[in-house]
Design an enzyme around this catalytic site. Structure first.
Site, PDB file in Angstrom:
ATOM      1  N   GLU A 139       1.178  -0.640  -0.104  1.00  0.00           N
ATOM      2  CA  GLU A 139      -0.193  -0.122   0.461  1.00  0.00           C
ATOM      3  C   GLU A 139       1.487   1.187   0.003  1.00  0.00           C
ATOM      4  OE1 GLU A 139      -2.902   1.759   2.833  1.00  0.00           O
ATOM      5  OE2 GLU A 139      -4.197   0.079   1.945  1.00  0.00           O
ATOM      6  N   HIS A 224     -12.540   7.466  13.903  1.00  0.00           N
ATOM      7  CA  HIS A 224     -11.603   7.493  14.712  1.00  0.00           C
ATOM      8  C   HIS A 224      -9.875   8.278  14.951  1.00  0.00           C
ATOM      9  CE1 HIS A 224      -9.883   4.595  11.544  1.00  0.00           C
ATOM     10  NE2 HIS A 224      -8.803   5.117  12.240  1.00  0.00           N
ATOM     11  N   ARG A 226      -6.669  10.823  14.732  1.00  0.00           N
ATOM     12  CA  ARG A 226      -6.321  11.461  15.446  1.00  0.00           C
ATOM     13  C   ARG A 226      -7.084  12.760  15.347  1.00  0.00           C
ATOM     14  NH1 ARG A 226      -2.218   9.635  19.453  1.00  0.00           N
ATOM     15  NH2 ARG A 226      -1.958   7.264  18.678  1.00  0.00           N
ATOM     16  N   HIS A 256     -14.501   1.712  18.122  1.00  0.00           N
ATOM     17  CA  HIS A 256     -12.871   1.955  18.469  1.00  0.00           C
ATOM     18  C   HIS A 256     -12.363   2.004  19.814  1.00  0.00           C
ATOM     19  CE1 HIS A 256      -8.906   2.551  17.881  1.00  0.00           C
ATOM     20  NE2 HIS A 256      -8.984   2.822  16.714  1.00  0.00           N
TER      21      HIS A 256
HETATM   22  C1  UD1 Z   1      -3.795   3.424  14.683  1.00  0.00           C
HETATM   23  C2  UD1 Z   1      -2.909   3.545  13.451  1.00  0.00           C
HETATM   24  C3  UD1 Z   1      -4.066   4.339  12.350  1.00  0.00           C
HETATM   25  C4  UD1 Z   1      -5.233   3.866  12.004  1.00  0.00           C
HETATM   26  C5  UD1 Z   1      -6.085   2.481  13.367  1.00  0.00           C
HETATM   27  C6  UD1 Z   1      -6.657   1.935  13.102  1.00  0.00           C
HETATM   28  C7  UD1 Z   1      -0.742   5.108  13.644  1.00  0.00           C
HETATM   29  C8  UD1 Z   1      -0.379   6.631  14.769  1.00  0.00           C
HETATM   30  N1  UD1 Z   1      -2.055   4.889  14.634  1.00  0.00           N
HETATM   31  O1  UD1 Z   1      -4.716   4.567  15.463  1.00  0.00           O
HETATM   32  O2  UD1 Z   1      -2.897   4.472  10.754  1.00  0.00           O
HETATM   33  O3  UD1 Z   1      -6.016   4.066  11.326  1.00  0.00           O
HETATM   34  O4  UD1 Z   1      -4.546   2.694  14.386  1.00  0.00           O
HETATM   35  O5  UD1 Z   1      -8.092   1.420  14.005  1.00  0.00           O
HETATM   36  O6  UD1 Z   1      -0.388   4.055  13.633  1.00  0.00           O
HETATM   37  N2  UD1 Z   1      -7.321   0.481  21.749  1.00  0.00           N
HETATM   38  C9  UD1 Z   1      -6.936  -0.632  23.235  1.00  0.00           C
HETATM   39  N3  UD1 Z   1      -7.442  -1.649  22.565  1.00  0.00           N
HETATM   40  C10 UD1 Z   1      -7.329  -1.567  20.820  1.00  0.00           C
HETATM   41  C11 UD1 Z   1      -6.425  -0.846  20.286  1.00  0.00           C
HETATM   42  C12 UD1 Z   1      -6.678   0.506  20.982  1.00  0.00           C
HETATM   43  O7  UD1 Z   1      -7.632   0.346  24.067  1.00  0.00           O
HETATM   44  O8  UD1 Z   1      -7.200  -3.299  20.822  1.00  0.00           O
HETATM   45  C13 UD1 Z   1      -7.050   2.364  22.741  1.00  0.00           C
HETATM   46  C14 UD1 Z   1      -5.431   2.075  23.435  1.00  0.00           C
HETATM   47  O9  UD1 Z   1      -6.069   2.969  24.688  1.00  0.00           O
HETATM   48  C15 UD1 Z   1      -4.497   3.180  22.598  1.00  0.00           C
HETATM   49  C16 UD1 Z   1      -5.836   3.573  21.728  1.00  0.00           C
HETATM   50  O10 UD1 Z   1      -6.656   2.625  21.056  1.00  0.00           O
HETATM   51  O11 UD1 Z   1      -3.586   3.972  23.650  1.00  0.00           O
HETATM   52  C17 UD1 Z   1      -5.507   4.365  20.405  1.00  0.00           C
HETATM   53  O12 UD1 Z   1      -4.846   3.307  19.545  1.00  0.00           O
HETATM   54  P1  UD1 Z   1      -3.408   3.680  18.545  1.00  0.00           P
HETATM   55  O13 UD1 Z   1      -2.640   2.192  18.141  1.00  0.00           O
HETATM   56  O14 UD1 Z   1      -2.380   4.357  19.880  1.00  0.00           O
HETATM   57  O15 UD1 Z   1      -4.273   5.215  17.879  1.00  0.00           O
HETATM   58  P2  UD1 Z   1      -5.266   4.559  16.977  1.00  0.00           P
HETATM   59  O16 UD1 Z   1      -5.905   5.812  17.037  1.00  0.00           O
HETATM   60  O17 UD1 Z   1      -5.928   2.711  17.028  1.00  0.00           O
HETATM   61  N1  UDP Z   2     -13.346  -3.310  11.380  1.00  0.00           N
HETATM   62  C1  UDP Z   2     -13.689  -4.945  11.283  1.00  0.00           C
HETATM   63  N2  UDP Z   2     -14.127  -4.421  12.631  1.00  0.00           N
HETATM   64  C2  UDP Z   2     -14.593  -3.159  13.305  1.00  0.00           C
HETATM   65  C3  UDP Z   2     -14.362  -2.228  12.419  1.00  0.00           C
HETATM   66  C4  UDP Z   2     -13.380  -1.989  10.917  1.00  0.00           C
HETATM   67  O1  UDP Z   2     -12.852  -5.257  11.233  1.00  0.00           O
HETATM   68  O2  UDP Z   2     -15.947  -2.800  13.588  1.00  0.00           O
HETATM   69  C5  UDP Z   2     -12.373  -3.080   9.735  1.00  0.00           C
HETATM   70  C6  UDP Z   2     -12.730  -3.428   8.080  1.00  0.00           C
HETATM   71  O3  UDP Z   2     -13.080  -3.973   7.442  1.00  0.00           O
HETATM   72  C7  UDP Z   2     -11.629  -2.196   7.059  1.00  0.00           C
HETATM   73  C8  UDP Z   2     -10.594  -1.521   8.530  1.00  0.00           C
HETATM   74  O4  UDP Z   2     -11.075  -2.833   9.955  1.00  0.00           O
HETATM   75  O5  UDP Z   2     -10.826  -4.009   7.216  1.00  0.00           O
HETATM   76  C9  UDP Z   2     -10.544  -0.675   8.908  1.00  0.00           C
HETATM   77  O6  UDP Z   2      -9.876  -0.554  10.494  1.00  0.00           O
HETATM   78  P1  UDP Z   2      -9.638   1.051  10.864  1.00  0.00           P
HETATM   79  O7  UDP Z   2     -10.785   2.012  10.048  1.00  0.00           O
HETATM   80  O8  UDP Z   2      -9.673   1.403  12.293  1.00  0.00           O
HETATM   81  O9  UDP Z   2      -8.466   1.011  10.448  1.00  0.00           O
HETATM   82  P2  UDP Z   2      -8.168   2.432   8.474  1.00  0.00           P
HETATM   83  O10 UDP Z   2      -8.425   1.431   7.734  1.00  0.00           O
HETATM   84  O11 UDP Z   2      -8.131   3.757   8.851  1.00  0.00           O
HETATM   85  O12 UDP Z   2      -6.620   2.457   8.759  1.00  0.00           O
END
Ligand code: UD1
Ligand code: UDP
Length: 408
Positions: A139, A224, A226, A256
């Protein structure tokens, strides 16, 4: 010796000396979308005697990653378990580069594969660079052109592009962007997006359960990012509450796990009878929910790609997108984050069947389901182990005939 984006690493062209052994490819992944989008690559490598895929999870996400690991078809070799509640980018980055450096020195893989633009992907590429291991970027070439939007992903993917030896671009536009940045054509392959491979594979393999419960107009909502967290996301939640007030829609919100997202959205959407807030769905159930919905409202990257694959109009709740292909094809609209704009755009689609049908029929510009095949074939060729393939168009050897470009 250089591993920079423009100069192929000698290691990348090293023929495998001595008795043939599989190419040891370390797949580094840490978040939900990386697992989903690398799963087809892991499966393709597992199915080939030419590769030994080594999966290293960083655990940047904990629960949301665990939900996805079964699709990889290969066990996790190491998990760094780095996640902390409300992790800051600086501490996350430090833990990741250090932890991945240690794993790389132990495993000595032939290459590292990273996907997309997360902090895990950036740190995987950086740690590999420091250990002089060549990097394949799945990607590659997505850009908004605005360095802090999305934040920090636009910077992350640009930096990975400086490090990568192989740039697997999902679309022609992404390839062209890389070439314009000075990456050599021989290092770029247009493959389609692996998310399409995975979605088609999952829908063909098994069926999940839709989260919708009524026969109202079905709206699938995810938020979700940031850069939208805080007051802006709260205001978006208020607009979506107003949409639910129409009374003829059911909004499903798989929420999320980020506390910042929950704090912004739950006060507005947690107690509305027209909104069903659920925990993050497993991929099977998410695919079934997407297939059952009428309309998608999202700031997600992956869902922008999946929605047109299933003919679902998508309203992108962001000010920029690195995936303009869907907008140009007419399958998605870039709406922005203003409450009034969100309400107006959703209303237009729900109330105008002609407009709706036009978007739903616009088609999928993101791939044909064979991206991983092309990626693995190119890696095999460059690492000295051409893949046999039976019938059909050649999946991916070097040259235009192997690229997705040539088949769209
Ligand atoms: C991250 C990625 C973003 C991606 C997203 C997909 C970065 C900087 N950001 O963002 O590009 O689109 O993942 O979802 O890499 N948490 C939990 N359990 C989980 C996951 C997350 O508790 O299974 C909570 C934690 O408190 C964590 C917070 O979510 O600190 C944020 O997670 P983080 O990976 O830092 O950023 P995302 O917003 O999830
Ligand atoms: N997705 C999932 N379960 C959910 C929400 C999303 O399996 O409840 C999948 C969705 O099909 C997609 C991916 O998660 O493939 C997207 O992840 P996210 O939106 O967290 O991250 P991004 O694509 O924006 O990086």
């Amino acid at each position: 010796m250089s591993l920079s984006g423009n100069a192929p690493s000698p290691a990348a062209h090293r023929p495998i000396a001595g008795p043939p052994r599989p190419v040891r490819a370390m797949l580094v992944l840490g978040t939900r979308p990386e697992a989903i989008k690398l799963a087809p690559v892991a499966r393709a490598m597992s199915a080939s005697p030419l590769f030994q895929p080594l999966v290293v999870t960083t655990g940047q996400h904990r629960e949301m990653l665990q939900q996805m690991l079964g699709m990889l078809g290969v066990g996790v070799r190491t998990d760094l378990a780095v996640m902390r509640e409300r992790q800051r980018l600086s501490e996350l980055t430090a833990r990741l580069v250090d932890g991945l450096g240690t794993v790389l020195r132990t495993e000595r893989p032939d290459l590292v594969v990273v996907q997309g633009d997360t902090t895990t992907a950036l740190c995987g590429a950086l740690a590999a660079f420091y250990e002089r291991v060549p990097v394949a970027h799945v990607e590659a070439g997505l850009r908004t052109g605005v360095i802090d939007n999305p934040f920090p992903e636009e910077l992350n993917r640009s930096l990975i592009g400086r490090v990568a030896r192989w740039h697997f671009a999902p679309t022609r536009r992404a390839s062209e962007r890389l070439l314009a940045e000075g990456v050599a054509a021989a290092q770029v392959l247009t493959t389609g997006n692996t998310v399409v491979d995975n979605l088609l594979w999952v829908l063909a393999e098994s069926s999940g359960t839709s989260a919708f419960r009524t026969d109202h107009r079905r709206v699938l909502l995810t938020l979700h990012r940031r850069e939208n967290q805080g007051e802006r996301m709260r205001a978006m939640g208020a607009a979506l509450r107003e949409l639910a007030d129409r009374g003829d829609v059911e909004i499903v919100l798989p929420l999320h796990r980020s506390p910042a997202v929950r704090e912004a959205l739950l006060p507005e959407l947690g107690d509305h009878p027209g909104v069903r807030v659920v925990d993050p769905l497993g991929y099977l159930d998410f695919a079934a929910t997407l297939a059952a919905c009428d309309l998608v409202l999202t700031d997600s990257g992956g869902i922008q790609e999946e929605a047109p694959s299933l003919g679902k109009p998508a309203l992108v709740l962001r000010t920029t997108t690195e995936r303009p292909e869907a907008v140009e094809a007419g399958a998605a609209e870039l709406i922005g984050t203003e409450p009034a704009a969100i309400l107006a755009a959703a209303g237009r689609l729900l109330d105008d069947p002609v407009r709706y049908e036009r978007m739903a029929g616009a088609g999928n510009p993101f791939g044909d389901g064979r991206a991983a095949e092309r990626i693995v074939a190119r890696l095999a060729e460059d690492l000295g182990a051409p893949l046999p393939h039976a019938g059909g168009p050649a999946p991916g050897p070097a040259g235009p005939s192997g690229s997705y470009d040539a088949v769209v």
